[in-house]
Design a protein around this motif. Structure first.
Motif, PDB file in Angstrom:
ATOM      1  N   GLN A 282       0.832  -1.203   0.000  1.00 14.89           N
ATOM      2  CA  GLN A 282       0.000   0.000   0.000  1.00 14.89           C
ATOM      3  C   GLN A 282       0.869   1.256   0.000  1.00 14.89           C
ATOM      4  O   GLN A 282       0.570   2.229  -0.715  1.00 14.89           O
TER       5      GLN A 282
ATOM      6  N   ASN B 270       0.967   4.357  -2.917  1.00 16.79           N
ATOM      7  CA  ASN B 270       0.523   5.711  -2.571  1.00 16.79           C
ATOM      8  C   ASN B 270       1.540   6.753  -3.015  1.00 16.79           C
ATOM      9  O   ASN B 270       1.970   7.605  -2.246  1.00 16.79           O
TER      10      ASN B 270
ATOM     11  N   ARG C  72      -4.298   0.509  -6.238  1.00 18.69           N
ATOM     12  CA  ARG C  72      -4.466   1.276  -5.004  1.00 18.69           C
ATOM     13  C   ARG C  72      -5.860   1.035  -4.418  1.00 18.69           C
ATOM     14  O   ARG C  72      -6.013   0.861  -3.207  1.00 18.69           O
TER      15      ARG C  72
ATOM     16  N   GLN D 124      -6.628  -1.028  -0.872  1.00 20.19           N
ATOM     17  CA  GLN D 124      -7.352  -0.288   0.151  1.00 20.19           C
ATOM     18  C   GLN D 124      -8.621  -1.025   0.556  1.00 20.19           C
ATOM     19  O   GLN D 124      -8.937  -1.129   1.746  1.00 20.19           O
TER      20      GLN D 124
ATOM     21  N   SER E 202      -9.225  -2.510   4.295  1.00 19.77           N
ATOM     22  CA  SER E 202     -10.406  -2.043   5.038  1.00 19.77           C
ATOM     23  C   SER E 202     -11.287  -3.214   5.437  1.00 19.77           C
ATOM     24  O   SER E 202     -11.853  -3.241   6.527  1.00 19.77           O
TER      25      SER E 202
END
Length: 581
Positions: A355, A359, A485, A489, A493
């Protein structure tokens, strides 16, 4: 090749597994090799992977699936950090406190062994927090002389707030969640111990500032180690609360809280040994189906047990009685705690690094390409144990449904490796273990689905040096990075592992990473507080939404409501001034 085309090809390949029994794929030096056969021959203990079982890259977890929640809460048991972050517990777990374990009970004047149920702390700093008085207090130390039988309620289950921390224990104490009685601690402990006496339960483990045990009998299974009169800072706190923050009071408060932080991460407070073969989870949709609609549309911090139907309460109590009265030992012998931790250990840091690599804010094509290659390498690292030598990578211009099904055996091997052998033990498993097995399967399948899909797209895009592919067109690396991405994510989550929630940058030597916690940061109304012994008059006050422990607390700094709802990590000082706000 466009990212969307690659994903579509992967989906078609996955569907092919469900449509045919065998799919010969030619690879260099071999003829008619089948990846499914190779998987079985490489590992004799793996169950055969049915060609009728779909391993679709576009098969997202169902909306009401709770396997991720069960996996996460079980991994978080007896850990302070995750149970501070998500305060409302959903599990009841039987356990024992081993022989020789010390328990502490603080008083502000009485030098008498309690003759009724009372609260004991696992750490002396937590007990000393209650040894308040005129410059002195008493500390009783007990030692377990036999294994003490306890029930553990997860979450911040000793925190006195309206939001749901005590819903589960209220079901046992009063037959239903009673949020208006969140401050009735004396009545609660008496009711729990009266109920548990028939089943030989010695106490109930909960988490407040640190972990505590509601001990039902101070003369059964424990003996006195010491009962000492301590010199303590003068403390005149009483109801109504003081409006000032005495420095010594603040030190005692911080050190009580600090003792809980010792148990932030795995294995948590190991002085309470839990038996996961008797786990009762209110995230079990078969056990408590009425909570499915209660949770619908809510974020995780808002999940609670209030709203459960009376039929489901009866079912929960029947299962609880079955667990606490069954003969010992029970179950398959699988170490579920370690298995779940192994999976978190294996993926957490690598998902976090991936991740981070994705980013990137640069718009420079060359820099994006290098970042994409780094991310691709991390994806390959995660999947290395499942990258079969027989894997045949199609060329980028290959047509037909066979052009991308090559990645599905990697997906399935990744998803099944941790559970394929233990599924043979299903006949020996308790219903709790079957629930745990399904949770592990759900978690590993989604991790492997997302990471394998991302990796396969990277391979077909020419980003993987170990699997070179010649492209037949321009590479849209920006689109690939954007979609990756989003993929990572959504996965993180969904998993919601608290081990990934940390202070960035790391705290200094005089600091500690901290989440807003009760009683330090709990919102409080203005004005005088009624006595905690009179909770009904307290609840009749419309603005009285939060109160503190039965001994009373000073006013602490407030935090924004959003940080209380889902606390975010921040560094605070370990020395005064602490910076709780």
């Amino acid at each position: 090749m466009r990212y969307q085309s690659l994903v579509a090809a992967l989906s078609l390949g996955s569907a092919a597994l469900a449509l045919h029994d065998q799919f010969p794929i030619n690879i260099a030096g071999e003829t008619g090799a089948r990846p499914l056969d190779v998987i079985n021959s490489n590992s004799g203990h793996l169950n055969s992977i049915s060609s009728n079982e779909q391993w679709s890259f576009d098969e997202y977890p169902p909306e009401n699936v709770t396997g991720n929640l069960i996996f996460n809460t079980v991994h978080s048991l007896l850990q302070h950090w995750p149970n501070t972050r998500h305060r409302n517990g959903h599990n009841i777990v039987p356990g024992v406190i081993p022989i020789g374990t010390l328990l502490y009970h603080g008083t502000n004047g009485s030098h008498m062994i309690p003759s009724e149920p009372e609260w004991t702390a696992m750490d002396p700093e937590h007990a000393i927090f209650f040894s308040r008085g005129n410059g002195s207090g008493w500390l009783l130390t007990l030692a377990a002389t036999r294994p003490l039988k306890v029930l553990y309620f997860d979450g911040s289950s000793a925190v006195k707030i309206l939001e749901g921390t005590m819903d589960i224990q209220d079901i046992i104490a009063w037959g239903e969640p009673r949020p208006e009685r969140f401050f009735d601690e004396r009545e609660r402990i008496d009711a729990l111990c009266t109920w548990g006496k028939e089943f030989g339960i010695d106490g109930f483990a909960r988490m407040e500032m640190s972990f505590e045990v509601m001990l039902c009998d101070f003369t059964a299974g424990v003996e006195v180690v010491s009962f000492v009169h301590l010199t303590l800072p003068r403390d005149d706190q009483s109801f109504p609360f003081s409006t000032s923050l005495d420095p010594n009071t603040l030190i005692r408060t911080f050190e009580g809280l600090h003792s809980g932080l010792w148990h932030n991460r795995y294995p948590g407070d190991s002085r309470i040994v839990l038996d996961l073969t008797g786990l009762i989870s209110l995230y079990d949709t078969a056990l408590a189906p009425s909570l499915i609609s209660v949770r619908a549309g809510l974020e995780r911090p808002d999940h609670r047990v209030l709203g459960i139907s009376s039929d489901d309460i009866s079912q929960v109590m029947r299962k609880l009685l079955e667990v606490i009265t069954r003969p010992q030992p029970a179950g398959s012998g699988i170490d579920w705690k370690t298995l779940i931790h192994v999976i978190v250990d294996r993926y957490a840091d690598r998902l976090e690094l991936t991740q981070y690599l994705l980013n990137v804010s640069s718009s420079d094509p060359e820099e994006l390409l290098e970042q994409a290659k780094l991310a691709q390498t991390q994806l390959r690292v995660m999947l290395t144990p499942y990258l079969l030598h027989s894997t045949a990578i199609p060329s980028a211009d290959t047509l037909g449904i066979y052009s991308s099904q090559w990645a599905s055996p990697i997906f399935s091997l990744c998803a099944r490796t941790h559970t394929s052998q233990i599924t043979n033990l299903k006949p020996l498993m308790t219903s709790s273990e079957l629930l745990l097995l399904k949770a592990v399967e759900d978690a590993t399948k989604e991790i492997c689905r997302v990471t394998t899909k991302m990796w396969a797209v990277g391979v077909m895009s020419g980003l993987d040096t170990l699997f070179p592919v010649e492209l037949n067109g321009d590479l849209d690396v920006t689109q690939i990075m954007d979609d990756w991405r989003q993929d990572i994510q959504k996965l993180m989550s969904w998993l919601d592992w608290s081990v990934l929630i940390k202070c960035r940058p790391a705290c200094g030597p005089e600091e500690i990473c901290f989440l807003s916690a009760w009683p330090i940061n709990a919102p409080r109304p203005e004005g005088p507080f009624p006595s905690p012994r009179n909770s009904q008059s307290l609840m009749n006050s419309p603005e009285a939404q939060y109160v503190t422990d039965r001994v009373g607390q000073p006013r602490y700094p407030a935090v924004p409501a959003e940080d209380w709802g889902l606390p975010q990590p921040r560094c605070i000082r370990r020395l005064q001034p602490y910076g709780f706000d």
